[in-house]
Scaffold this motif. Structure first.
Motif, PDB file in Angstrom:
ATOM      1  N   LEU A 195       0.844  -1.186   0.000  1.00  0.00           N
ATOM      2  CA  LEU A 195       0.000   0.000   0.000  1.00  0.00           C
ATOM      3  C   LEU A 195       0.879   1.235   0.000  1.00  0.00           C
ATOM      4  O   LEU A 195       1.753   1.379   0.855  1.00  0.00           O
ATOM      5  N   GLY A 196       0.640   2.115  -0.951  1.00  0.00           N
ATOM      6  CA  GLY A 196       1.332   3.394  -1.004  1.00  0.00           C
ATOM      7  C   GLY A 196       0.401   4.501  -0.564  1.00  0.00           C
ATOM      8  O   GLY A 196      -0.708   4.623  -1.089  1.00  0.00           O
ATOM      9  N   ILE A 197       0.809   5.276   0.404  1.00  0.00           N
ATOM     10  CA  ILE A 197      -0.005   6.371   0.929  1.00  0.00           C
ATOM     11  C   ILE A 197       0.677   7.686   0.589  1.00  0.00           C
ATOM     12  O   ILE A 197       1.849   7.883   0.911  1.00  0.00           O
ATOM     13  N   VAL A 198      -0.067   8.573  -0.080  1.00  0.00           N
ATOM     14  CA  VAL A 198       0.456   9.886  -0.445  1.00  0.00           C
ATOM     15  C   VAL A 198      -0.156  10.898   0.513  1.00  0.00           C
ATOM     16  O   VAL A 198      -1.367  11.100   0.518  1.00  0.00           O
ATOM     17  N   GLY A 199       0.672  11.492   1.331  1.00  0.00           N
ATOM     18  CA  GLY A 199       0.208  12.450   2.324  1.00  0.00           C
ATOM     19  C   GLY A 199       0.396  11.905   3.725  1.00  0.00           C
ATOM     20  O   GLY A 199       0.363  10.693   3.938  1.00  0.00           O
ATOM     21  N   VAL A 200       0.612  12.800   4.635  1.00  0.00           N
ATOM     22  CA  VAL A 200       0.830  12.408   6.033  1.00  0.00           C
ATOM     23  C   VAL A 200      -0.152  13.188   6.894  1.00  0.00           C
ATOM     24  O   VAL A 200      -0.043  14.407   7.022  1.00  0.00           O
ATOM     25  N   ASN A 201      -1.139  12.467   7.421  1.00  0.00           N
ATOM     26  CA  ASN A 201      -2.095  13.049   8.360  1.00  0.00           C
ATOM     27  C   ASN A 201      -2.628  11.921   9.231  1.00  0.00           C
ATOM     28  O   ASN A 201      -2.221  10.762   9.078  1.00  0.00           O
TER      29      ASN A 201
ATOM     30  N   ASP B 232       5.301  12.074   1.607  1.00  0.00           N
ATOM     31  CA  ASP B 232       4.722  13.347   2.010  1.00  0.00           C
ATOM     32  C   ASP B 232       5.083  14.407   0.980  1.00  0.00           C
ATOM     33  O   ASP B 232       6.221  14.854   0.925  1.00  0.00           O
ATOM     34  N   PRO B 233       4.118  14.817   0.133  1.00  0.00           N
ATOM     35  CA  PRO B 233       4.436  15.815  -0.892  1.00  0.00           C
ATOM     36  C   PRO B 233       4.825  17.163  -0.307  1.00  0.00           C
ATOM     37  O   PRO B 233       5.620  17.887  -0.908  1.00  0.00           O
ATOM     38  N   LEU B 234       4.315  17.517   0.850  1.00  0.00           N
ATOM     39  CA  LEU B 234       4.689  18.795   1.457  1.00  0.00           C
ATOM     40  C   LEU B 234       6.109  18.753   1.989  1.00  0.00           C
ATOM     41  O   LEU B 234       6.825  19.746   1.970  1.00  0.00           O
ATOM     42  N   TYR B 235       6.518  17.611   2.474  1.00  0.00           N
ATOM     43  CA  TYR B 235       7.881  17.432   2.984  1.00  0.00           C
ATOM     44  C   TYR B 235       8.886  17.625   1.854  1.00  0.00           C
ATOM     45  O   TYR B 235       9.871  18.316   1.983  1.00  0.00           O
TER      46      TYR B 235
ATOM     47  N   ARG C 202       9.102   5.385   4.619  1.00  0.00           N
ATOM     48  CA  ARG C 202       8.947   6.645   3.885  1.00  0.00           C
ATOM     49  C   ARG C 202       9.726   6.565   2.583  1.00  0.00           C
ATOM     50  O   ARG C 202      10.877   6.140   2.556  1.00  0.00           O
ATOM     51  N   MET C 203       9.082   6.978   1.499  1.00  0.00           N
ATOM     52  CA  MET C 203       9.721   6.987   0.190  1.00  0.00           C
ATOM     53  C   MET C 203      10.196   8.401  -0.110  1.00  0.00           C
ATOM     54  O   MET C 203       9.564   9.385   0.276  1.00  0.00           O
ATOM     55  N   ASP C 204      11.312   8.498  -0.824  1.00  0.00           N
ATOM     56  CA  ASP C 204      11.886   9.809  -1.134  1.00  0.00           C
ATOM     57  C   ASP C 204      11.145  10.539  -2.245  1.00  0.00           C
ATOM     58  O   ASP C 204      11.076  11.760  -2.245  1.00  0.00           O
ATOM     59  N   THR C 205      10.602   9.779  -3.220  1.00  0.00           N
ATOM     60  CA  THR C 205       9.896  10.412  -4.327  1.00  0.00           C
ATOM     61  C   THR C 205       8.559   9.721  -4.563  1.00  0.00           C
ATOM     62  O   THR C 205       8.398   8.544  -4.256  1.00  0.00           O
ATOM     63  N   LEU C 206       7.641  10.453  -5.137  1.00  0.00           N
ATOM     64  CA  LEU C 206       6.335   9.899  -5.466  1.00  0.00           C
ATOM     65  C   LEU C 206       6.463   8.829  -6.547  1.00  0.00           C
ATOM     66  O   LEU C 206       5.781   7.813  -6.502  1.00  0.00           O
TER      67      LEU C 206
ATOM     68  N   VAL D 209      -2.796   2.486  -4.066  1.00  0.00           N
ATOM     69  CA  VAL D 209      -2.369   3.840  -3.720  1.00  0.00           C
ATOM     70  C   VAL D 209      -3.565   4.589  -3.153  1.00  0.00           C
ATOM     71  O   VAL D 209      -4.663   4.532  -3.694  1.00  0.00           O
ATOM     72  N   SER D 210      -3.345   5.302  -2.061  1.00  0.00           N
ATOM     73  CA  SER D 210      -4.377   6.102  -1.434  1.00  0.00           C
ATOM     74  C   SER D 210      -3.856   7.525  -1.243  1.00  0.00           C
ATOM     75  O   SER D 210      -2.766   7.722  -0.702  1.00  0.00           O
ATOM     76  N   LEU D 211      -4.646   8.506  -1.702  1.00  0.00           N
ATOM     77  CA  LEU D 211      -4.258   9.912  -1.572  1.00  0.00           C
ATOM     78  C   LEU D 211      -4.842  10.487  -0.296  1.00  0.00           C
ATOM     79  O   LEU D 211      -6.052  10.422  -0.078  1.00  0.00           O
TER      80      LEU D 211
END
Length: 135
Positions: free
Chosen positions: A47-53, A74-77, A96-100, A110-112
């Protein structure tokens, strides 16, 4: 989100549609079997999660209970070039992955979970879709 993943993997939307459109009969089970082919378990999927909340962290925790591997980005990171740790801490087995693009290439699902901002608008573009793992 987890329920949606399970429903899609188990193809319950097809089974539900079939059950409501046909009348049960002696051959009903045979007509359902082709729909059951292709059902997948979530165990072992990535599972890939885009965003940290908080919602993303809860999804990661639940996914680990299903024995899935969890990656997050984390795209904001990345966008702000921050070096501090995010305030939301994912489970230690999530990575944590370095790039999307790396996250998309390695993930089965994938979940946004990122807010819609100028930085995240069109985050999943035609170019990014080229990096998605086949299947």
């Amino acid at each position: 989100v987890m329920a949606l993943f399970l429903g899609l993997l188990r193809r319950t939307h097809l089974l539900s549609g079939h059950a409501s459109s046909s009348t049960p009969s002696a051959g009903w089970l045979g007509s359902v079997q082709p729909l059951c082919r292709g059902m997948r378990r979530c165990r072992g999927l990535v599972l890939g999660i885009v965003g940290v909340n908080a919602a993303a962290r809860c999804l990661a925790t639940r996914s680990l209970a299903f024995r899935m591997s969890v990656l997050y980005f984390d795209p904001l990171y990345e966008g702000a070039g921050k070096t501090k740790r995010p305030s939301i801490v994912f489970p230690s087995s999530a990575r944590r992955m370095d790039t999307l693009n790396d996250l998309l290439a390695a993930s089965d699902l994938v979940s946004l979970h990122c807010a819609l901002t100028n930085d995240t608008t069109n985050i999943i573009s035609a170019e990014r879709l080229q990096h998605i793992k086949p299947g």
